[in-house]
Every structure is written in C-alpha cells, then in structure tokens.
Design a protein around this motif. Structure first.
Motif, short mmCIF file in Angstrom:
data_model
loop_
_atom_site.label_atom_id
_atom_site.label_comp_id
_atom_site.label_asym_id
_atom_site.label_seq_id
_atom_site.Cartn_x
_atom_site.Cartn_y
_atom_site.Cartn_z
N SER A 202 0.81 -1.22 0.00
CA SER A 202 0.00 0.00 0.00
C SER A 202 0.84 1.27 0.00
CB SER A 202 -0.91 0.01 1.24
OG SER A 202 -1.50 1.28 1.40
N TRP A 209 -5.65 -6.09 7.16
CA TRP A 209 -6.72 -6.46 6.22
C TRP A 209 -7.87 -6.99 7.08
CZ3 TRP A 209 -6.37 -10.87 2.01
CH2 TRP A 209 -7.51 -10.78 1.19
N THR A 229 -11.34 -10.06 -1.89
CA THR A 229 -10.30 -9.35 -2.64
C THR A 229 -10.14 -7.95 -2.07
OG1 THR A 229 -11.95 -8.63 -4.23
CG2 THR A 229 -10.63 -10.57 -4.83
N LEU A 230 -8.99 -7.37 -2.35
CA LEU A 230 -8.73 -6.00 -1.92
C LEU A 230 -8.80 -5.09 -3.14
CD1 LEU A 230 -5.61 -6.11 0.41
CD2 LEU A 230 -7.81 -5.09 0.97
N ALA A 247 -2.38 -6.15 -5.37
CA ALA A 247 -3.63 -6.47 -4.68
C ALA A 247 -3.89 -7.98 -4.74
CB ALA A 247 -4.79 -5.69 -5.30
#
Lengths: 262, 161
Positions: A202, A209, A229-230, A247
């Motif tokens: 990031s 998370w 998922t991100l 990601a």
C-alpha cells in the motif's frame, strides 16, 4: 555523503541528550540510513549510534510476550526468538541477506517504517507495543503512513513487546533486486482473534486487512478467504509490479501464510 | 577528524577519520587493504564483505567509527600462516569459482561466515546464504560448488547437473 559528527553513547539517557542537538539523528544498524546519507537524502549534523547501549540489546520471554531490545539485530532475533515466537524469528531470518541481518536492528526498521519493510508487518500483525524512552505506543497507533510513525523528534525505541500467538507465519514475495518484500503478509492467530498485516503493497504503508481477519477469526483456513479481494486503488504500482498485481498478491500471500502457520 | 582504532587481521590499525568515513574506505585507503572491493556502494552486491567481531558485514554500509575496538578480518587475512591458500580459497581455485574475480573477496568472506555457523550446508543453504553476494559473471554454479567442496562434501553430483 555530507560529513557529520559521530557519537556512541552507552545509556539511553546519554543518547536522548545527544539527540537533543539540532539536526542530530539516531543510527541503528545503518542498513537503511547509511545508503540514504550516501544519496544525500538526509544530512544530519550528528549521528547518535544506539548500538552501544546494552539495555537495548537482546531477546527475553516475559510471560505471554517476547520482549526485544530496540538495538537487537535481525540475526539475534532470528536465533534467540526461534523457540518463543517462531513466526517472528522466521520473519527476522529472511530480512535482506545475512550481512544485512548482522547489522540491521528492529528499532531502526520500525522507526523508519519503510512501506516495504518486514518488521512493521510483524509488529502490526502481533498487536505489539512499541516502548520508547518516554511512553508505550500500541502498534495500531504507531504506524501512520509511509515513513511516518508516532515517534516524536529524538524519541528512541528502547523495546518492542510482542504478545505470542497460538500460530503465525510470514509469507513474502521478495522483489528480486532490493530483497525487500514486493508484497508480504504476517498472519497471527490469538485467543481473541486473527490479525493480518500487509506490507509492501500500500501507498499508506503497512495495514491490517480487516475483512480477512474477520473471516479467519471464524475459520482459520485458507478456504475462508475465498472470494475476498482487496481494491487496487491504494496499492503501490511501479516497474516491479502493478497495483492490481500487488492487490492479487495480498490474497495469495495471506492464503500461503495461513496454510503455513504453525 | 576522530581517532579510530581496531584490530585488522590480528594487527592493530588506527588512524584519523571523518564521521562519514566508511569502514571499507578506512581499510582500502588508510590501511592499503584493497582486497575488499566496492562494487555497488549501495549494500546490494557484497563485494565488500568483511567480518567484524566474527560476523559478516558489508563494509560499505558501516562507518569506520562504528568499528572502534572491533576485530576485523578481511580477505588479506584468510590465507594460511605459510602464505598458502586456505581451504575455501583453494576450493575456489580448484572448482573455477571465479571468473573476473571482482566479487571473489566478498564471496570468500561470506563463505567463511557460512561455514563457521553451518559446517555442512546443503546446496540450497549455500545459495540462500549468498543472497547478498552478486557475481555479474553469473558464475554462481561453480561458486556454490567450491563452497560445498570446501565444507568437505562430495560435489560430483552437482558437477553433473
């Protein structure tokens, strides 16, 4: 690199005093700071080495925690924390390369808070407490974005206290040139729930998370992450990997860490 | 300038240095020990690896003043007392573990540190340990072979690969 004065105090009090001088800078093992000085990205008037302070050295087990002196090298953590907290020792033993691990320190890594450093993931993923010469800071309050922490000017990390989890693991994909994580994830299961900390991914530095933590707290298995998922919006994108790739890797590393956790 | 004093390859070494003087500069420029090479100057390549108090470090990423009072070993101190190559150096020669030779001082010093901690490493352990030593001739195969041979292990299997 520009010239500077060098001092190596033997106590925390002397180090704090030396850091009171204008443009004085603390020096841990120097594995990041010395290259930074060579690039003239910093020009302190004085370097205050913290490696001569015996109170800031070593690994001790204290009840349900492992306490590590701020000046302890990665090598010593890898060897001396292996029984008490193998997930943490495994992370320390894979930072950089052997010569870097012989010099680099936990306090230096956490004070710098590089967005791709390994230790921030362990500290945040363990809910560690950063102990300084003046106070104690919870990891959740300590990391404040890329290269930014709650440390005040001249404040020194004297110890880091890690609660020992039931199981943990750190999975990383190394960026092959720098040896820093391209993406790495620290997973730790505690009686109160699971913590998942991500580094390398990031633009805001290390982060938790939370969706993965919730899912893994219900069911500590890689399958529990299915469908999670991100978003790639805040991910680092550079020549080593796009934001979308990072990601994706967060999911892969988290599943691997859960599977390998012991 | 500040006086710094350390033991280098068993001999007392001292001199006046600036705060910013790197250990590798002190060794090369002040002591004339030019065996430790500066390849990248960014702590990536490992050509400058020396031992400080028995541990491998990158001499380009340590200040000379940080080594005050330390026992430093460099490639110049590795040969046997009679001047013959030590077992690691000899294995590098026997197994063609060097091509241009620039990375060799760091490779030999890293190998010595590895074998001190782990006298019989596996091939994987050798390769992992050399993560911070770069050979731009890409001669890793023979370097790994030399280190395994120096540890007294049979290298015929890896020679056949």
């Amino acid at each position: 690199m520009y010239n500077f004065d060098f001092v190596k105090p033997a106590t925390v009090d002397e180090a704090v005093k030396a850091l009171g001088d204008e443009d004085a800078q603390a020096l841990g093992g120097g594995q990041t700071l010395i290259p930074t000085l060579k690039q003239r990205l910093a020009s302190p008037s004085k370097l205050v080495s913290l490696t001569g302070i015996s109170d800031m050295q070593g690994v001790t087990k204290d009840g349900d925690s492992v306490v590590i002196g701020g000046g302890t090298t990665h090598r010593v953590v890898a060897e001396d924390a292996a029984d008490a907290y193998p997930g943490l020792a495994g992370l320390a033993g894979r930072i950089g390369d052997p010569a870097v691990r012989n010099r680099g320190t936990i306090g230096g890594s956490l004070a710098n808070n590089d967005p791709s450093a390994c230790y921030p993931a362990a500290a945040l993923g363990s809910g560690a407490t950063i102990v300084t010469n003046t106070r104690e800071i919870a990891a959740d309050d300590y990391f404040q974005g890329m290269f930014t922490t709650a440390l005040e000017e001249g404040e020194i990390i004297t110890q880091v206290r890690f609660p020992i989890p039931k199981v943990s693991h750190y999975s990383k994909i190394a960026q092959p040139a720098s040896r820093f994580p391209l993406v790495a994830v620290f997973v730790a299961q505690y009686a109160g729930g699971v913590r998942v900390a991500v580094t390398g991914a990031s633009n805001n530095g290390v982060f938790r998370w939370s969706e993965a933590e919730a899912a893994l707290s219900q069911n500590f298995a890689a399958d529990a992450l299915e469908g999670l998922t991100l978003p790639a919006d805040d991910m680092i994108g550079d020549l080593h990997g796009t934001a979308a790739y990072r990601a994706h890797l967060v999911g892969v590393m988290t599943r691997r860490a859960v599977t390998a956790a012991s | 300038m500040t006086q710094v004093s350390m033991t280098v390859n068993g001999k007392q070494a001292s001199g006046d240095v600036e705060g910013r003087t790197l250990l590798v500069q002190f060794l090369r420029d002040a002591q004339g020990l030019t065996g430790s090479h500066v390849g990248c100057d960014t702590s990536q390549c490992g050509a400058c690896v020396v031992h400080v108090d028995g541990q491998a470090v990158k001499a380009c990423t340590m200040l000379a003043l940080e080594a005050e009072g330390a026992e430093v070993s460099t490639i110049e101190g590795q040969a046997n007392a009679d001047g013959s190559l030590n077992v690691i150096q000899q294995a590098f020669q026997d197994h063609h573990g060097l091509q241009c030779g620039f990375c060799t001082p760091g490779m030999v010093m890293s190998a010595a540190a590895l074998l001190k901690d782990n006298p019989k490493p596996t091939e994987t352990e050798v390769r992992d340990y050399l993560e911070g030593n770069i050979c731009r001739c890409t001669g890793y195969h023979n370097i790994v072979k030399a280190i395994l041979a120096a540890s007294g292990q049979d290298v015929s299997a890896i020679a056949a690969e």
